[in-house]
Design an enzyme around this catalytic site. Structure first.
Site: not given
Ligand SMILES: [Zn+2]
Length: 423
Positions: A272, A257, A325, A387
């Site tokens: 995030e 992102h 992430h 993640e």
């Molecule tokens: Zn993400």
């Protein structure tokens, strides 16, 4: 006679003597300029020999001989004596670095001394996190600039800052590279610390003052940060860069992102895109230190397309591409970390790094899975996506935004990458 008259008289005598005694070849005499504040002139080349006299910074002397890093010079009295070569700028600058570099102090109460000698005068103290410019090295001592003076610290307690930043007069934004970076009241290392900021934080530059940037660190509050420990950007696309190491494996780090794409928002508001940037920059520095070639797809808060991210992996011929992430789901109970691969041959990379993370942190192990993510699917290089916990779980949000978690996870990823390339 006053002091000045004495000096003038002595100088006149000195010149007269030189003129009188100098052979014609003296026009070629090499000179050395003293760079130490006060330099001992000794009978022989070594610190154990007796001191003939002391000379001062900025003075120039004729070089008669040199031996093992010592210079034999001619004194005004026409006597000769020996000085340590590293305290003079001579015809051979063996002790001066071709290019100064920045270093971070690794300990508290590091003594700053006038000479590269533990018994020399202590002129100040540096603390952990302070950053200094290294201008020379000698026998385990680093020559630094300290309050506009030349000084020395033990090389054992400093570590080189490898990041190449693109500072310029047009710099309008900076990103912080290190956790606990000091913001000071005035643009000087001795100045009071007003706050500390963390890796990944970005600030607008209000003005540049010498080697320091003035920033607004909180609403209405300003302070100074040393320019050599931050990444300076003149535009949104300037990136943190690392020295290329020939033959080393290339790791492309992809902080997920950024910019208008905020990614997930935590139950307490954590974004995030900020967490991925923080751990991405930290991981990049650790990998660089561990000897890898490193490229970040972004090192500031900017929007980057998925195409551009995979393109960078392909262009850089990445040996590993790691996308970072944090998860989110419409259920505050869900927790844990998951690692994804797309191509079967990348499963081992995902597993190796995943296992290291599981061992290092207190997160539920959700396993290694196949994931149809663009940055993996369209990637021609070994690639995985991590993640690193659920921001939608309030407790886990607190955990993953902590400095401890960031450190531990970054270290675990470095260990995993090392392990992967070793096998
Ligand atoms: Zn993400």
């Amino acid at each position: 006679m006053n002091k000045r008259a004495i000096i003038i008289t002595i100088s006149a005598l000195f010149i007269a003597i030189i003129v009188y005694y100098s052979p014609i070849t003296s026009a070629n005499t090499e000179k050395v300029t003293i760079i130490g504040e006060i330099v001992n002139v000794r009978e022989q080349p070594g610190t154990t020999y007796s001191i003939v006299t002391q000379i001062h910074k900025g003075e120039t002397y004729s070089l008669v001989d040199s031996e093992n890093g010592w210079y034999k010079i001619k004194l005004p009295s026409n006597q000769t004596g020996w000085i340590a070569g590293w305290l003079a700028e001579g015809p051979t600058k063996s002790e001066t670095l071709s290019e100064p570099f920045m270093a971070t102090v690794q300990t508290n109460s590091l003594n700053v001394r006038s000479q590269p000698d533990p018994t020399s005068e202590r002129i100040g103290v540096l603390n952990e996190g302070d950053q200094v410019k290294i201008t020379g090295e000698q026998n385990g001592w680093s020559q630094i600039e300290y309050e506009s003076e030349i000084a020395w610290v033990s090389s054992d307690y400093i570590s080189k800052v490898d990041a190449v930043t693109t500072a310029s007069s047009q710099t309008n934004q900076i990103s912080i590279l290190y956790d606990g970076t000091n913001i000071r009241k005035k643009p000087a290392l001795k100045s009071q610390i007003v706050t500390q900021v963390s890796s990944g934080e970005t600030f607008s530059v209000l003005e540049k003052n010498g080697d320091w940037y003035k920033i607004e660190y909180a609403s209405g509050k300003t302070g100074f940060v040393a320019s050599w420990i931050v990444a300076a950007t003149t535009s949104q696309t300037d990136k943190l860069q690392f020295k290329h190491k020939p033959g080393a494996k290339m790791v492309v780090i992809d902080p997920g992102h950024g910019g208008r794409d905020q990614g997930a928002t935590g139950s307490n508001g954590t974004l995030e895109k900020n967490l991925t940037l923080e751990i991405g920059n930290l991981l990049a520095h650790k990998l660089d230190k561990a000897g890898f070639n490193v490229v970040l797809t972004r090192s500031t808060d900017e929007y980057i397309s998925l195409e551009s991210r995979t393109e960078q992996a392909n262009v850089e011929q990445a040996d590993a591409f790691i996308s970072l992430h944090y998860d989110s789901i419409d259920n505050q109970q869900v927790e844990g970390h998951t690692s994804y691969y797309y191509n079967e041959q990348d499963r081992i990379l995902a597993e190796t790094i995943h296992n290291n993370i599981t061992e290092a942190v207190q997160l539920r192990d959700r396993g290694v899975r196949f994931g149809d993510y663009y940055v993996l699917r369209e990637n021609t290089r070994p690639s995985i996506l991590l993640e690193l916990g659920y921001l939608s779980n309030p407790q886990e949000e607190q955990t993953v935004k902590s400095k401890t978690f960031r450190e531990q996870t970054a270290n675990a990823i470095v260990d995993g990458i090392k392990e992967y390339f070793e096998n």
